[in-house]
Design an enzyme around this catalytic site. Structure first.
Site, short mmCIF file in Angstrom:
data_model
loop_
_atom_site.label_atom_id
_atom_site.label_comp_id
_atom_site.label_asym_id
_atom_site.label_seq_id
_atom_site.Cartn_x
_atom_site.Cartn_y
_atom_site.Cartn_z
CB SER A 195 1.41 7.04 6.22
OG SER A 195 2.41 7.14 7.22
CE1 TYR A 215 3.98 2.47 4.21
CE2 TYR A 215 4.85 4.18 5.63
CZ TYR A 215 3.83 3.33 5.27
OH TYR A 215 2.63 3.35 5.96
P1 NDP Z 1 -0.90 -4.71 9.18
O1 NDP Z 1 0.40 -5.28 8.74
O2 NDP Z 1 -1.44 -5.11 10.50
O3 NDP Z 1 -2.01 -4.96 8.06
C1 NDP Z 1 -1.72 -4.84 6.69
C2 NDP Z 1 -2.81 -5.50 5.89
O4 NDP Z 1 -2.53 -5.32 4.49
C3 NDP Z 1 -2.91 -7.00 6.14
O5 NDP Z 1 -4.26 -7.36 6.30
C4 NDP Z 1 -2.34 -7.61 4.88
O6 NDP Z 1 -3.01 -8.83 4.60
C5 NDP Z 1 -2.71 -6.57 3.83
N1 NDP Z 1 -1.87 -6.66 2.64
C6 NDP Z 1 -0.55 -6.39 2.53
N2 NDP Z 1 -0.14 -6.63 1.28
C7 NDP Z 1 -1.22 -7.06 0.57
C8 NDP Z 1 -1.43 -7.47 -0.77
N3 NDP Z 1 -0.42 -7.49 -1.68
N4 NDP Z 1 -2.67 -7.85 -1.16
C9 NDP Z 1 -3.69 -7.84 -0.28
N5 NDP Z 1 -3.56 -7.46 1.02
C10 NDP Z 1 -2.33 -7.07 1.43
O7 NDP Z 1 -0.68 -3.12 9.14
P2 NDP Z 1 -1.66 -1.90 9.47
O8 NDP Z 1 -3.02 -2.35 9.81
O9 NDP Z 1 -0.95 -1.03 10.40
O10 NDP Z 1 -1.63 -1.16 8.04
C11 NDP Z 1 -2.78 -0.92 7.28
C12 NDP Z 1 -2.49 0.29 6.41
O11 NDP Z 1 -2.23 1.43 7.22
C13 NDP Z 1 -1.27 0.17 5.49
O12 NDP Z 1 -1.59 0.76 4.25
C14 NDP Z 1 -0.19 0.97 6.21
O13 NDP Z 1 0.76 1.48 5.32
C15 NDP Z 1 -1.02 2.07 6.83
N6 NDP Z 1 -0.49 2.76 7.98
C16 NDP Z 1 -0.03 2.08 9.07
C17 NDP Z 1 0.46 2.79 10.17
C18 NDP Z 1 1.03 2.10 11.37
O14 NDP Z 1 1.85 2.73 12.09
N7 NDP Z 1 0.66 0.87 11.66
C19 NDP Z 1 0.42 4.25 10.21
C20 NDP Z 1 -0.07 4.86 9.00
C21 NDP Z 1 -0.53 4.13 7.95
P3 NDP Z 1 -2.32 -10.16 4.04
O15 NDP Z 1 -0.91 -10.20 4.55
O16 NDP Z 1 -3.20 -11.25 4.56
O17 NDP Z 1 -2.42 -10.00 2.56
C1 8X3 Z 2 3.33 4.22 9.22
C2 8X3 Z 2 3.68 5.29 10.20
O1 8X3 Z 2 5.61 6.48 11.35
O2 8X3 Z 2 6.04 4.24 10.53
O3 8X3 Z 2 2.81 4.77 8.07
O4 8X3 Z 2 5.83 6.06 8.99
S1 8X3 Z 2 5.37 5.52 10.26
#
Ligand code: NDP
Ligand code: 8X3
Length: 264
Positions: free
Chosen positions: A139, A152
């Site tokens: 991220s 985070y």
């Molecule tokens: P979502 O919340 O839409 O998806 C997160 C996914 O992670 C879900 O499928 C959830 O599935 C899974 N997950 C969370 N905890 C667990 C666990 N303990 N075991 C297994 N699966 C888990 O978020 P995003 O798609 O946005 O995020 C995906 C990744 O991208 C993350 O690592 C996030 O930090 C990163 N990210 C997101 C950004 C954003 O702005 N959205 C920007 C930069 C990075 P379930 O709950 O079914 O387990």
């Molecule tokens: C998620 C992006 O901007 O919320 O990793 O940190 S931000």
């Protein structure tokens, strides 16, 4: 031969979009997450196109991860690309005001969970050899500080350094490693971060144009499909509307800072 994608966090956001994109491109997919209903619905949707294997598990649980990987059916063992995508942010407030348990959950998921999955799958990826790819979801928060990012952002800084260090260990195996670091993207991420408060989550994206899950999925596909001799070390992708701010200067006229004394 059909290639196989193994992706964590496929029940929503980037993970679900990536599974759909790769399936559309003819890859077999191993999809995982904790919410079984969503996994089964995605399997039903994609299994018309390609072979799909589901793994309902919590990546924080190293035994569950190991057992699920050991039990991979033969036709899903030839993994080409691992996307360590599952992760979350919690506690969007100053460190001094948030619950310790939320901080532990971020560490146990974004760091320990990612390490659990990587360690379990490395033998498969090394066996695949040239072209095998690990894409770790970092991220911008792993590089750029902001209030409320505390643990985070630090977990994503781990993802970056872990990706670089892993590349060093994998030198000579043909396995590639990328830290993919998106900025603000509209998924369920902010709903989770705000404890289910949908209006607080919507406010995060109000009046701007964030990345979409599909934008990130396309970047993942681009990296995974590059010729075998190319390794992308790190990608930082942000919406045009996201850029850096200046240092924050604390100003308080009622409490002037002491003037530093000059040492002779
Ligand atoms: P979502 O919340 O839409 O998806 C997160 C996914 O992670 C879900 O499928 C959830 O599935 C899974 N997950 C969370 N905890 C667990 C666990 N303990 N075991 C297994 N699966 C888990 O978020 P995003 O798609 O946005 O995020 C995906 C990744 O991208 C993350 O690592 C996030 O930090 C990163 N990210 C997101 C950004 C954003 O702005 N959205 C920007 C930069 C990075 P379930 O709950 O079914 O387990
Ligand atoms: C998620 C992006 O901007 O919320 O990793 O940190 S931000």
């Amino acid at each position: 031969m059909k290639k196989t994608l193994f992706i964590t966090g496929a029940t929503s956001g980037f993970g679900a979009a990536t599974a759909r994109l790769f399936a559309r491109d003819g890859w077999s997919v191993v999809i995982s997450g904790r919410r079984d209903k969503r996994l089964q619905a995605l399997r039903d949707e994609l299994s018309f196109l390609v072979p799909v294997h589901t793994m309902t598990l919590d990546i924080q649980d190293s035994d569950a991860v190991r057992k699920a990987v050991d039990a991979l059916p033969q036709n899903f063992r030839n993994i080409h690309t691992l996307v360590n995508n599952a992760g979350l942010a919690l506690a969007p407030d100053a460190m001094q005001r948030v619950a310790l348990s939320d901080l532990h959950t971020m560490i146990n998921t974004n760091i320990t969970g990612l390490v659990n999955v990587t360690h379990a799958l490395l033998p498969h990826l090394i066996r695949t050899g040239a072209g095998a790819t690990i894409i770790n979801m970092g991220s911008t928060a792993g590089e750029w500080p902001y209030p409320g990012s505390h643990v985070y952002g630090a977990t994503k800084a781990f993802v970056k350094q872990f990706s670089y260090n892993l590349r060093s260990d994998l030198q000579g195996t043909g396995v590639r490693v990328t830290d993919l670091a998106p900025g603000i993207a509209e998924t369920e991420f902010s709903v989770v971060r705000n404890g289910g408060d949908r209006s607080a989550a919507e406010a995060v994206y109000e009046g701007t144009v964030p990345l979409t899950a599909w934008d990130v999925a396309e970047q993942i596909a681009h990296i995974a499909n590059l010729p075998d001799h190319i390794n992308i070390n790190r990608v930082e992708m942000v919406p045009v509307r996201q850029a850096w701010g200046p240092y924050a200067i604390h100003r308080d006229a009622t409490q002037p800072s002491p003037v530093p004394t000059q040492e002779a």
